[in-house]
Motif scaffolding. Structure first.
Motif, PDB file in Angstrom:
ATOM      1  N   UNK A  88      25.573  36.395  43.167  1.00  0.00           N
ATOM      2  CA  UNK A  88      27.006  37.077  43.309  1.00  0.00           C
ATOM      3  C   UNK A  88      26.991  36.422  43.851  1.00  0.00           C
ATOM      4  N   UNK A  89      26.925  35.021  44.357  1.00  0.00           N
ATOM      5  CA  UNK A  89      27.697  33.579  44.965  1.00  0.00           C
ATOM      6  C   UNK A  89      27.804  32.981  43.709  1.00  0.00           C
ATOM      7  N   UNK A  90      27.490  32.894  42.878  1.00  0.00           N
ATOM      8  CA  UNK A  90      28.160  32.119  41.248  1.00  0.00           C
ATOM      9  C   UNK A  90      28.951  32.341  40.529  1.00  0.00           C
ATOM     10  N   UNK A  91      29.257  33.921  40.513  1.00  0.00           N
ATOM     11  CA  UNK A  91      29.868  34.288  39.410  1.00  0.00           C
ATOM     12  C   UNK A  91      31.573  34.834  40.489  1.00  0.00           C
ATOM     13  N   UNK A  92      31.348  34.751  41.408  1.00  0.00           N
ATOM     14  CA  UNK A  92      32.711  34.468  42.250  1.00  0.00           C
ATOM     15  C   UNK A  92      33.186  33.813  43.850  1.00  0.00           C
ATOM     16  N   UNK A  93      34.014  33.656  43.818  1.00  0.00           N
ATOM     17  CA  UNK A  93      34.706  32.416  44.817  1.00  0.00           C
ATOM     18  C   UNK A  93      34.870  32.952  46.006  1.00  0.00           C
ATOM     19  N   UNK A  94      35.487  34.228  45.998  1.00  0.00           N
ATOM     20  CA  UNK A  94      36.746  35.114  46.135  1.00  0.00           C
ATOM     21  C   UNK A  94      35.668  36.956  47.377  1.00  0.00           C
ATOM     22  N   UNK A  95      35.783  37.334  47.580  1.00  0.00           N
ATOM     23  CA  UNK A  95      35.935  38.967  47.966  1.00  0.00           C
ATOM     24  C   UNK A  95      36.631  39.907  47.095  1.00  0.00           C
ATOM     25  N   UNK A  96      37.783  39.428  47.015  1.00  0.00           N
ATOM     26  CA  UNK A  96      38.491  40.818  46.140  1.00  0.00           C
ATOM     27  C   UNK A  96      39.294  40.569  44.978  1.00  0.00           C
ATOM     28  N   UNK A  97      38.253  39.459  44.031  1.00  0.00           N
ATOM     29  CA  UNK A  97      37.718  38.529  42.549  1.00  0.00           C
ATOM     30  C   UNK A  97      37.263  39.812  42.072  1.00  0.00           C
ATOM     31  N   UNK A  98      36.961  40.924  43.343  1.00  0.00           N
ATOM     32  CA  UNK A  98      35.013  41.895  41.980  1.00  0.00           C
ATOM     33  C   UNK A  98      36.441  43.441  41.709  1.00  0.00           C
ATOM     34  N   UNK A  99      37.292  42.665  40.026  1.00  0.00           N
ATOM     35  CA  UNK A  99      37.730  43.867  40.060  1.00  0.00           C
ATOM     36  C   UNK A  99      38.009  43.114  38.642  1.00  0.00           C
ATOM     37  N   UNK A 100      38.169  45.162  37.866  1.00  0.00           N
ATOM     38  CA  UNK A 100      38.276  44.776  35.795  1.00  0.00           C
ATOM     39  C   UNK A 100      39.256  43.959  35.915  1.00  0.00           C
ATOM     40  N   UNK A 101      39.098  43.229  34.634  1.00  0.00           N
ATOM     41  CA  UNK A 101      38.087  43.344  33.229  1.00  0.00           C
ATOM     42  C   UNK A 101      37.498  42.439  33.789  1.00  0.00           C
ATOM     43  N   UNK A 102      37.624  41.187  35.281  1.00  0.00           N
ATOM     44  CA  UNK A 102      36.285  39.867  34.644  1.00  0.00           C
ATOM     45  C   UNK A 102      35.666  40.244  35.427  1.00  0.00           C
ATOM     46  N   UNK A 103      34.749  40.910  36.829  1.00  0.00           N
ATOM     47  CA  UNK A 103      34.298  42.184  36.899  1.00  0.00           C
ATOM     48  C   UNK A 103      34.214  43.417  37.335  1.00  0.00           C
ATOM     49  N   UNK A 104      33.139  43.420  37.587  1.00  0.00           N
ATOM     50  CA  UNK A 104      32.839  45.367  37.960  1.00  0.00           C
ATOM     51  C   UNK A 104      33.553  44.780  39.645  1.00  0.00           C
ATOM     52  N   UNK A 105      34.087  45.521  40.196  1.00  0.00           N
ATOM     53  CA  UNK A 105      34.539  45.811  41.312  1.00  0.00           C
ATOM     54  C   UNK A 105      33.860  46.441  42.304  1.00  0.00           C
ATOM     55  N   UNK A 106      34.592  46.010  43.696  1.00  0.00           N
ATOM     56  CA  UNK A 106      34.569  46.500  45.293  1.00  0.00           C
ATOM     57  C   UNK A 106      33.048  46.605  45.232  1.00  0.00           C
ATOM     58  N   UNK A 107      32.150  44.757  45.442  1.00  0.00           N
ATOM     59  CA  UNK A 107      30.962  44.533  45.578  1.00  0.00           C
ATOM     60  C   UNK A 107      30.665  44.749  47.112  1.00  0.00           C
ATOM     61  N   UNK A 108      29.802  45.625  47.849  1.00  0.00           N
ATOM     62  CA  UNK A 108      29.832  45.989  48.734  1.00  0.00           C
ATOM     63  C   UNK A 108      28.410  46.366  49.208  1.00  0.00           C
ATOM     64  N   UNK A 109      27.995  46.274  50.724  1.00  0.00           N
ATOM     65  CA  UNK A 109      26.590  46.036  51.059  1.00  0.00           C
ATOM     66  C   UNK A 109      26.240  47.471  51.985  1.00  0.00           C
ATOM     67  N   UNK A 110      24.680  48.261  51.475  1.00  0.00           N
ATOM     68  CA  UNK A 110      24.406  49.203  52.019  1.00  0.00           C
ATOM     69  C   UNK A 110      23.608  47.866  53.406  1.00  0.00           C
ATOM     70  N   UNK A 111      23.260  49.192  54.714  1.00  0.00           N
ATOM     71  CA  UNK A 111      22.308  48.438  55.545  1.00  0.00           C
ATOM     72  C   UNK A 111      21.670  49.722  55.366  1.00  0.00           C
ATOM     73  N   UNK A 112      20.439  50.390  55.379  1.00  0.00           N
ATOM     74  CA  UNK A 112      19.824  51.097  55.745  1.00  0.00           C
ATOM     75  C   UNK A 112      20.346  52.880  54.971  1.00  0.00           C
ATOM     76  N   UNK A 113      20.644  52.740  54.146  1.00  0.00           N
ATOM     77  CA  UNK A 113      21.492  54.060  53.481  1.00  0.00           C
ATOM     78  C   UNK A 113      23.269  54.158  53.850  1.00  0.00           C
ATOM     79  N   UNK A 114      23.429  53.171  55.059  1.00  0.00           N
ATOM     80  CA  UNK A 114      24.935  53.215  55.445  1.00  0.00           C
ATOM     81  C   UNK A 114      26.032  52.541  54.563  1.00  0.00           C
TER      82      UNK A 114
END
Length: 149
Positions: A88-114
């Motif tokens: 995840x750290x290698x394929x992107x240098x920014x949080x908002x670059x997670x967009x179609x068509x270059x990357x899957x979208x909206x990298x988000x994290x969950x803790x204990x299902x939330x």
């Protein structure tokens, strides 16, 4: 709720991702069903590379931060492993670059299902959901991260 008011890039992005991997047990990536066949080779390669960490893939019209009207997306749920962290750290240098068509979208994290870090990249909006004082201190100590409590 903590609002991220400026896009985390470069070292700030990497430190935020490191913290999310340290605190959370799962992360998601999104591919809209209607765009799946048009993903570029980079995005396809990334999904393949992360396959060993895949928990499940669900077809949904709603996930943290997003509700689609009239169509669905594939939501990929992954374990937060050390290997996945490096990918995840290698394929992107920014949080908002997670967009179609270059990357899957909206990298988000969950803790204990939330939801913990909710990212809607195309709208350049991100939020962290934590009421834990030590977590908030760690977030506030990420040098260069611009947030609003």
């Amino acid at each position: 709720m903590i609002s991220i008011i400026s896009e985390p890039k470069n070292d700030v992005y990497r430190r935020l991702v490191d913290l999310a991997f340290d605190l959370c047990d799962e992360f998601i990536l999104v591919v809209h069903k209607k765009y799946y066949s048009d993903l570029n080779d980079n995005a396809k390669f990334l999904l393949e590379k992360l396959n060993d960490y895949l928990i499940e893939m669900k077809e949904q019209s709603e996930w943290a931060g997003t509700k689609l009207l009239g169509h669905t997306a594939y939501i990929y749920h992954y374990h937060t492993s050390p290997e996945a962290r490096e990918i995840v750290k290698k394929v992107s240098n920014s949080l908002y670059s997670w967009m179609y068509p270059d990357l899957p979208e909206d990298l988000s994290f969950y803790k204990n299902g939330k939801p913990w870090l909710v990212n809607t990249a195309h709208e350049e909006q991100s939020f962290i959901f934590s009421e834990d004082k030590s977590e908030i201190d760690k977030i506030m100590n990420i040098k260069g991260l611009k947030i609003r409590l």
